[in-house]
Design a protein around this motif. Structure first.
Motif, PDB file in Angstrom:
ATOM      1  N   LEU A 121      -4.134   8.413  -9.636  1.00 42.72           N
ATOM      2  CA  LEU A 121      -3.313   7.698  -8.656  1.00 42.72           C
ATOM      3  C   LEU A 121      -4.194   7.070  -7.584  1.00 42.72           C
ATOM      4  N   ASP A 122      -5.169   7.809  -7.114  1.00 42.01           N
ATOM      5  CA  ASP A 122      -6.064   7.304  -6.076  1.00 42.01           C
ATOM      6  C   ASP A 122      -6.889   6.125  -6.567  1.00 42.01           C
ATOM      7  N   ALA A 123      -7.154   6.073  -7.869  1.00 43.18           N
ATOM      8  CA  ALA A 123      -7.936   4.978  -8.450  1.00 43.18           C
ATOM      9  C   ALA A 123      -7.049   3.840  -8.951  1.00 43.18           C
ATOM     10  N   ALA A 124      -5.759   3.877  -8.607  1.00 41.09           N
ATOM     11  CA  ALA A 124      -4.789   2.858  -9.027  1.00 41.09           C
ATOM     12  C   ALA A 124      -4.605   2.816 -10.540  1.00 41.09           C
ATOM     13  N   LYS A 125      -4.907   3.920 -11.222  1.00 42.77           N
ATOM     14  CA  LYS A 125      -4.637   4.030 -12.655  1.00 42.77           C
ATOM     15  C   LYS A 125      -3.267   4.695 -12.800  1.00 42.77           C
TER      16      LYS A 125
ATOM     17  N   ALA B 136       9.725   0.871  -3.049  1.00 43.85           N
ATOM     18  CA  ALA B 136       9.417   2.074  -2.268  1.00 43.85           C
ATOM     19  C   ALA B 136       8.356   2.924  -2.960  1.00 43.85           C
ATOM     20  N   CYS B 137       8.411   2.977  -4.279  1.00 45.50           N
ATOM     21  CA  CYS B 137       7.442   3.773  -5.040  1.00 45.50           C
ATOM     22  C   CYS B 137       6.039   3.170  -4.946  1.00 45.50           C
ATOM     23  N   VAL B 138       5.962   1.838  -5.055  1.00 43.42           N
ATOM     24  CA  VAL B 138       4.650   1.190  -4.953  1.00 43.42           C
ATOM     25  C   VAL B 138       4.099   1.335  -3.540  1.00 43.42           C
ATOM     26  N   LEU B 139       4.948   1.197  -2.532  1.00 40.79           N
ATOM     27  CA  LEU B 139       4.493   1.388  -1.147  1.00 40.79           C
ATOM     28  C   LEU B 139       3.980   2.807  -0.938  1.00 40.79           C
TER      29      LEU B 139
ATOM     30  N   ALA C 248       2.629   4.716  -3.252  1.00 43.75           N
ATOM     31  CA  ALA C 248       1.344   4.812  -3.948  1.00 43.75           C
ATOM     32  C   ALA C 248       0.232   4.184  -3.113  1.00 43.75           C
ATOM     33  N   LEU C 249       0.510   3.011  -2.544  1.00 47.73           N
ATOM     34  CA  LEU C 249      -0.477   2.352  -1.686  1.00 47.73           C
ATOM     35  C   LEU C 249      -0.759   3.201  -0.444  1.00 47.73           C
ATOM     36  N   GLY C 250       0.277   3.845   0.077  1.00 43.10           N
ATOM     37  CA  GLY C 250       0.095   4.717   1.234  1.00 43.10           C
ATOM     38  C   GLY C 250      -0.776   5.912   0.908  1.00 43.10           C
ATOM     39  N   PHE C 251      -0.555   6.501  -0.254  1.00 39.89           N
ATOM     40  CA  PHE C 251      -1.374   7.635  -0.712  1.00 39.89           C
ATOM     41  C   PHE C 251      -2.844   7.216  -0.782  1.00 39.89           C
ATOM     42  N   MET C 252      -3.111   6.086  -1.376  1.00 39.21           N
ATOM     43  CA  MET C 252      -4.480   5.594  -1.526  1.00 39.21           C
ATOM     44  C   MET C 252      -5.114   5.280  -0.173  1.00 39.21           C
ATOM     45  N   ALA C 253      -4.337   4.676   0.729  1.00 42.60           N
ATOM     46  CA  ALA C 253      -4.863   4.320   2.051  1.00 42.60           C
ATOM     47  C   ALA C 253      -5.207   5.564   2.861  1.00 42.60           C
ATOM     48  N   GLU C 254      -4.326   6.566   2.838  1.00 47.44           N
ATOM     49  CA  GLU C 254      -4.570   7.785   3.610  1.00 47.44           C
ATOM     50  C   GLU C 254      -5.819   8.500   3.124  1.00 47.44           C
ATOM     51  N   ARG C 255      -6.001   8.547   1.809  1.00 45.47           N
ATOM     52  CA  ARG C 255      -7.200   9.180   1.251  1.00 45.47           C
ATOM     53  C   ARG C 255      -8.452   8.485   1.755  1.00 45.47           C
TER      54      ARG C 255
ATOM     55  N   ILE D  10     -12.606   2.856   6.001  1.00 43.21           N
ATOM     56  CA  ILE D  10     -11.561   2.174   6.767  1.00 43.21           C
ATOM     57  C   ILE D  10     -11.236   0.808   6.183  1.00 43.21           C
ATOM     58  N   ALA D  11     -12.263   0.045   5.797  1.00 44.80           N
ATOM     59  CA  ALA D  11     -12.025  -1.309   5.291  1.00 44.80           C
ATOM     60  C   ALA D  11     -11.106  -1.284   4.071  1.00 44.80           C
ATOM     61  N   GLU D  12     -11.321  -0.317   3.178  1.00 47.96           N
ATOM     62  CA  GLU D  12     -10.481  -0.212   1.987  1.00 47.96           C
ATOM     63  C   GLU D  12      -9.058   0.189   2.359  1.00 47.96           C
ATOM     64  N   ALA D  13      -8.941   1.116   3.317  1.00 46.67           N
ATOM     65  CA  ALA D  13      -7.609   1.558   3.743  1.00 46.67           C
ATOM     66  C   ALA D  13      -6.828   0.398   4.353  1.00 46.67           C
ATOM     67  N   VAL D  14      -7.511  -0.393   5.176  1.00 46.93           N
ATOM     68  CA  VAL D  14      -6.851  -1.547   5.806  1.00 46.93           C
ATOM     69  C   VAL D  14      -6.420  -2.559   4.754  1.00 46.93           C
ATOM     70  N   LEU D  15      -7.265  -2.800   3.784  1.00 47.34           N
ATOM     71  CA  LEU D  15      -6.932  -3.745   2.718  1.00 47.34           C
ATOM     72  C   LEU D  15      -5.679  -3.296   1.965  1.00 47.34           C
ATOM     73  N   LEU D  16      -5.591  -2.006   1.678  1.00 44.92           N
ATOM     74  CA  LEU D  16      -4.423  -1.472   0.977  1.00 44.92           C
ATOM     75  C   LEU D  16      -3.157  -1.607   1.815  1.00 44.92           C
ATOM     76  N   ARG D  17      -3.264  -1.440   3.105  1.00 42.29           N
ATOM     77  CA  ARG D  17      -2.080  -1.569   3.963  1.00 42.29           C
ATOM     78  C   ARG D  17      -1.662  -3.023   4.131  1.00 42.29           C
ATOM     79  N   TYR D  18      -2.631  -3.929   4.118  1.00 40.93           N
ATOM     80  CA  TYR D  18      -2.261  -5.350   4.116  1.00 40.93           C
ATOM     81  C   TYR D  18      -1.469  -5.675   2.854  1.00 40.93           C
ATOM     82  N   ARG D  19      -1.937  -5.116   1.736  1.00 44.06           N
ATOM     83  CA  ARG D  19      -1.226  -5.377   0.484  1.00 44.06           C
ATOM     84  C   ARG D  19       0.180  -4.795   0.529  1.00 44.06           C
ATOM     85  N   ALA D  20       0.346  -3.637   1.158  1.00 46.59           N
ATOM     86  CA  ALA D  20       1.672  -3.037   1.297  1.00 46.59           C
ATOM     87  C   ALA D  20       2.580  -3.916   2.160  1.00 46.59           C
ATOM     88  N   LEU D  21       2.012  -4.487   3.235  1.00 44.63           N
ATOM     89  CA  LEU D  21       2.784  -5.370   4.109  1.00 44.63           C
ATOM     90  C   LEU D  21       3.233  -6.618   3.341  1.00 44.63           C
ATOM     91  N   GLU D  22       2.322  -7.201   2.583  1.00 40.29           N
ATOM     92  CA  GLU D  22       2.663  -8.383   1.783  1.00 40.29           C
ATOM     93  C   GLU D  22       3.756  -8.064   0.775  1.00 40.29           C
TER      94      GLU D  22
END
Length: 488
Positions: free
Chosen positions: A253-257, A323-326, A328-335, A342-354
């Motif tokens: 999940l953390d690796a987006a697989k 909601a499920c994809v958000l 998953a993105l939240g799980f990855m960002a928090e990790r 931080i840069a990766e976490a921010v990128l994931l949250r931008y994707r969640a916002l989009e």
């Protein structure tokens, strides 16, 4: 192993004979009679050193040796390990032997260092060796030989060496053992000595490995947890490790697989139905595991739809899937935030916002990747002129640059999507500060290399999280979380 073993065995017989004679004739020996010590010093010991062919498993930057009452094991292990720098740990009683060891090795004072330690103080050994180890590069391979010395010295050095593995250092512990021990002379038979590497108990005892695995899991290091749970399972001879399967699910999940994560949870549920696992503590979490598996199925469906050209935007309209994809993105960002990425976490949250903004527009039949403004206006019962006027008005109110080419856009970015939703009176978009969203857009733009490459900060991550939370709360999405199942 000693290549002179057979010759040394013959000499050992002679050596024992001489010792027996000397004991029987104590005080009556002639100066001309060869002594057992002469035989040992001139033939046995030189052949022992020369024929000792054992070597360490790798090249070491430093080696640490406890010095006992005999120098032989220290000399053998030091020569075998052949480290760039050698430290001899001695007490006041064994200090004189360090000089003999240095003479035997002939390596010079730059390579060999001595450390005076307390004979019954493991803490003193820890402090002194710790200081020297900290002076070495983090990736330096280090060897430890606790063969000689007092029990406290041996225990202190071995425990410290084994603990270094927890710090990620390469630390190997060796011991000069023997194949044969002469009970009469109370010493190893010359030529039967060999260098033995001692395994770290934390790496071979299942209970210890399992404890380390649970600790890694609790820290969120699911890759290490999976590896250690598998290792513990192999040591115990079990067919499966439920904890390893669970750890691999979160690692995936953390690796987006997402598909692989779903398959692992499905496998875990199947294993929990088998009689051998029905007493597992994980059975009380079957319902939670099932919910996470179903959520991952929704993630797979939506992500597959988004990555396929020409697919309908219908999946984006489904609140449960979004909601499920958000989640998953939240799980990855928090990790990643916990790991300082931080840069990766921010990128994931931008994707969640989009994604959320895409979802809100998809509810109106609007595809951000293939915009149809006329169709959007028809669904909203508004003219294109009125839509553009309200859109520009929202931008002006937020002091954003005017956008005179809305209809000509071939794709919609998240800033455009946000103001477009406000122009359509979308409740979640209206509930969020437009200036805050513009600030997020600006922070993203200047993080791009061509625009300044200003690295994202924790403040960016926090602002993104707050905006996302406000949007999601106003968007009437179901609550979905990927909380790791606790390991009791």
């Amino acid at each position: 192993m000693n290549q002179n073993k057979e010759r040394l065995r013959e000499l050992w017989v002679q050596y024992k004979t001489l010792i027996r004679q000397e004991r029987a004739n104590r005080g009556e020996s002639s100066p001309k009679t060869p002594t057992a010590k002469d035989l040992y010093d001139t033939q046995i010991w030189p052949l022992t050193k020369e024929g000792f062919t054992d070597r360490g498993q790798r090249q070491y930057v430093a080696s640490f040796h406890t010095v006992g009452t005999t120098i032989e094991p220290v000399v053998l292990s030091t020569r075998a390990l052949d480290a760039e720098k050698v430290y001899l740990l001695h007490t006041k009683d064994t200090e004189r032997l360090c000089g003999q060891i240095e003479k035997e090795l002939g390596w010079g004072v730059e390579r060999i260092k001595t450390l005076l330690v307390g004979r019954s103080d493991p803490e003193d050994i820890y402090k002194q060796v710790r200081q020297k180890v900290d002076e070495l590069p983090p990736d330096a391979a280090i060897a430890f030989d606790p063969t000689g010395g007092t029990k406290a010295m041996v225990a202190g050095l071995a425990m410290f060496a084994f603990s270094l593995a927890e710090e990620g250092r390469t630390a190997h512990v060796y011991y000069v053992d023997n194949e044969e021990y002469d009970d009469e002379l109370r010493r190893p038979v010359a030529g039967t000595e060999f260098l033995k590497r001692l395994e770290n108990p934390r790496e071979i005892i299942p209970d210890w490995i399992y404890h380390r695995a649970k600790d890694a899991y609790a820290r969120g290091d699911f890759s290490l947890a999976k590896q250690l749970f598998e290792q513990a399972k192999d040591r115990e001879g079990r067919a499966h490790s439920l904890e390893a399967v669970l750890s691999e699910a979160y690692e995936s999940l953390d690796a987006a697989k997402f598909g692989q994560a779903k398959d692992r949870l499905k496998e875990l549920l199947e294993l929990l139905q088998k009689p051998i696992h029905r007493q597992s503590f994980l059975t009380k979490y079957i319902a939670a595991i099932e919910r996470q598996k179903e959520a991952l199925e929704a993630v797979v469906q939506l992500t597959d739809a988004l990555s396929s050209k020409g697919e309908s935007i219908a999946p984006l309209e489904e609140p449960q899937k979004v909601a499920c994809v958000l989640a998953a993105l939240g799980f990855m960002a928090e990790r990643r935030l916990k790991m300082g990425r931080i840069a990766e976490a921010v990128l994931l949250r931008y994707r969640a916002l989009e994604l959320f903004l895409q979802h809100r527009l998809a509810l109106r039949g609007f595809d951000t990747a293939n915009p149809n403004f006329r169709g959007l206006c028809a669904a909203a019962h508004i003219t294109i002129e009125d839509l553009i006027e309200k859109y520009q008005g929202e931008r002006r109110a937020a002091r954003a640059k005017p956008d005179d080419e809305l209809e000509q856009k071939s794709a919609i970015d998240f800033t455009t999507a946000f103001f477009l939703l406000r122009a359509l009176d979308d409740e979640p978009a209206l509930a969020v500060s437009a200036n805050k969203v513009l600030g997020l857009a600006s922070a993203r733009d200047i993080s791009v290399f061509a625009h300044g490459f200003v690295l994202p900060t924790e403040a960016n991550a926090k602002n993104l999280s707050e905006v996302l939370m406000a949007l999601v709360q106003g968007g009437d999405l179901p609550e979905v979380k990927f909380e790791p199942i606790p390991l009791a």
